[in-house]
Design an enzyme around this catalytic site. Structure first.
Site, PDB file in Angstrom:
ATOM      1  N   HIS A 107      20.366  31.757 -19.164  1.00 24.86           N
ATOM      2  CA  HIS A 107      21.011  30.647 -18.711  1.00 24.86           C
ATOM      3  C   HIS A 107      20.605  29.926 -17.399  1.00 24.86           C
ATOM      4  O   HIS A 107      19.737  30.721 -16.851  1.00 24.86           O
ATOM      5  CB  HIS A 107      22.610  31.270 -18.674  1.00 24.86           C
ATOM      6  CG  HIS A 107      22.873  32.234 -17.645  1.00 24.86           C
ATOM      7  ND1 HIS A 107      22.458  33.380 -17.587  1.00 24.86           N
ATOM      8  CD2 HIS A 107      23.824  32.145 -16.855  1.00 24.86           C
ATOM      9  CE1 HIS A 107      22.891  34.027 -16.465  1.00 24.86           C
ATOM     10  NE2 HIS A 107      23.559  33.341 -15.894  1.00 24.86           N
ATOM     11  N   HIS A 115      21.810  29.625 -14.680  1.00 25.50           N
ATOM     12  CA  HIS A 115      22.074  30.072 -13.050  1.00 25.50           C
ATOM     13  C   HIS A 115      21.051  30.403 -12.434  1.00 25.50           C
ATOM     14  O   HIS A 115      20.201  31.125 -13.094  1.00 25.50           O
ATOM     15  CB  HIS A 115      23.442  31.206 -13.155  1.00 25.50           C
ATOM     16  CG  HIS A 115      24.814  30.401 -13.398  1.00 25.50           C
ATOM     17  ND1 HIS A 115      25.655  31.494 -13.854  1.00 25.50           N
ATOM     18  CD2 HIS A 115      25.159  29.143 -13.243  1.00 25.50           C
ATOM     19  CE1 HIS A 115      26.797  30.630 -14.124  1.00 25.50           C
ATOM     20  NE2 HIS A 115      26.513  29.646 -13.720  1.00 25.50           N
ATOM     21  N   ASP A 153      19.990  32.428 -10.282  1.00 26.27           N
ATOM     22  CA  ASP A 153      19.643  33.803 -10.180  1.00 26.27           C
ATOM     23  C   ASP A 153      18.993  34.391 -11.276  1.00 26.27           C
ATOM     24  O   ASP A 153      18.251  35.353 -11.444  1.00 26.27           O
ATOM     25  CB  ASP A 153      20.541  34.785  -9.861  1.00 26.27           C
ATOM     26  CG  ASP A 153      21.729  34.743 -10.563  1.00 26.27           C
ATOM     27  OD1 ASP A 153      22.141  33.953 -11.239  1.00 26.27           O
ATOM     28  OD2 ASP A 153      22.614  35.679 -10.962  1.00 26.27           O
TER      29      ASP A 153
END
Lengths: 305, 305
Positions: free
Chosen positions: A62, A64, A66
């Protein structure tokens, strides 16, 4: 054939002095599959002497940061070091757009083929297949489109017991025996029973990577009896409400899923930076599912056939 | 007032086991100015215990990844850790578009004001000013739009020699003395000569950051007599042609510029990964300009007033 997982990062959201953002390398048959690519992944690959030239596929769960902020840098390094072999990149909608924009402004024309496969993160769907293995998506439940990945070796052929093989068998018949068939004559009478001349095949191993997600029992069918399950465990169970609110899971919830899915081993990771010591998370999970380990930087987990 | 430079990264293009991508922190009057932000900068800030909350301005010289791929992660961490104070970001066209796209896909609404200032990289232009200092761009010559930055303390006031001050002076007259004026009566006759009652002000310090660029003697007017000059030195001089072709400079060229500009100190950095040992680059530069140092990870350079 090797089937080995190396952890490069275990930290959620923000890194800490000792913990890096999520990235893992799954080695199957000497090919590297990179799973997520947080900031600093290329340095972690160097740290553990993992040659990025041997990465064949990259999977991004995904968008994000990080989980993918290390990707542009890794691709740039592959380019600058003259990679030629194709690289398959699996990621959610938007990833290709972001990379294209970055490469446009840096004037980069990659010197190797980057083949982008846009993922439908809500589906359980086959996204990759070669002679040895398949990869399927596993739909996660997170704040942005997100999926995990199920890596599974294909069914292996049955070894032939040479000394028991009748001499009249033709090469095509031997192949059929390897794949479990009996050998019959034209009238359908059995000439050679498979079980008499073959052995059980080696186990087909599997690894399920469950990235950021709320506790989601509907995952169970996808995880059933996998050898190794990685599941995020951002929080301990006293923060279960916070986990629910932020679309994350607790160590206890990860272990409950592992129990219900009857997996062989569980790894937990993606730890909140608030946990300086991870022992309480490990104990919490082991109280429910004993065969749990921490997916900390540098750890290696090998699955035997 | 402190005026101190901390080096976080010295590597060009690809990082190596010991060298990180370009990033520097210039501390002036207890405020941090972050100059470039290669991948891993947030980890390097942690490594050297530099609190990112105190960064007021970030300057990005150009959009090659080794100078900004750490920026999205650093901004995300500032957000996740609840920053509230505004952050000024100076960068070339395209940077705002890239960040906006990344934040859109990650569903991030920054919890602090990020004020973007788009740079005209071909100009020498004032882009920031506060009570103590100014920042100007320095046009570089690279493969993509690129500029350096000139940080300069403002002229300082002249300390008054209290025991020599006549008692009739009013507060406005004292202020005029501090800024170098004589005090006259209404007919223009000098009552107090400035030089009799004030001392020389402290020096106004300056730092010029010359990011990726071909050797460019036309920079000299901008660099004239700066206290500290950082200039990239990607290659040794035996690779001068390669430097020219890739729009980079050699250690010798950096030192020639430092000599011609009559700077006090020179720092060289942005070293090609081919140089495991940087001593030859240092010797090459020092042969031309003795007061040269290597801008290696963790080094601190303080300029006294």
């Amino acid at each position: 054939m090797d089937f080995e997982l190396r952890i490069l990062g275990s930290s959620s959201a923000t890194p800490s002095a000792n913990r890096h953002h999520t990235a893992q390398v799954l080695t199957i048959d000497n090919q590297y599959h990179l799973i997520d690519c947080g900031e600093g992944t290329q340095m972690q690959l160097m740290q553990y002497k993992i040659k990025h030239q041997r990465i064949c596929n990259i999977y991004i769960s995904h968008l994000h940061g990080d989980h993918y902020f290390g990707l542009p840098g890794l691709l740039s390094t592959m380019h600058l070091q003259g990679r030629q072999s194709p690289l398959h990149l699996f990621g959610p909608p938007g990833l290709c757009e972001i990379l294209s924009l970055q490469f446009r402004y840096s004037g980069t024309n990659l010197c190797f083929p980057l083949i982008f496969h846009e993922l439908e993160t809500t589906l359980h769907k086959k996204i990759f297949e070669n002679k040895q293995m398949t990869v399927h998506t596993i739909p996660m439940e997170h704040r942005v489109p997100c999926c995990g990945f199920l890596f599974r070796e294909k069914q292996k052929s049955r070894p032939l017991i040479k000394e028991k093989l009748p001499s009249f068998l033709t090469p095509p018949q031997l192949v059929r025996l390897k794949w479990g068939e009996d050998i019959t004559d034209e009238q359908g009478h059995v000439l050679v029973y498979n079980k008499d001349v073959t052995m059980e095949p080696k186990r087909s191993r599997s690894y399920a990577y469950c990235s950021d997600s709320r506790y989601k029992p509907s995952l169970l069918p996808y995880l059933h009896r996998v050898d190794l399950l990685y599941h995020e465990a951002t929080f301990a169970d006293d923060l279960r409400e916070r986990a629910e609110y932020t679309f994350h899971s607790t160590a206890r919830q990860a272990a409950e899923l592992a129990t219900a899915a009857q997996v062989r081993y569980l790894l937990i990771g993606h730890f909140s930076v608030r946990y300086k010591d991870l022992t309480p998370l490990l104990h919490e999970a082991r109280a429910v599912f004993a065969r749990t380990d921490l997916a900390t930087e540098g750890s290696i987990f090998s699955i035997t056939a």
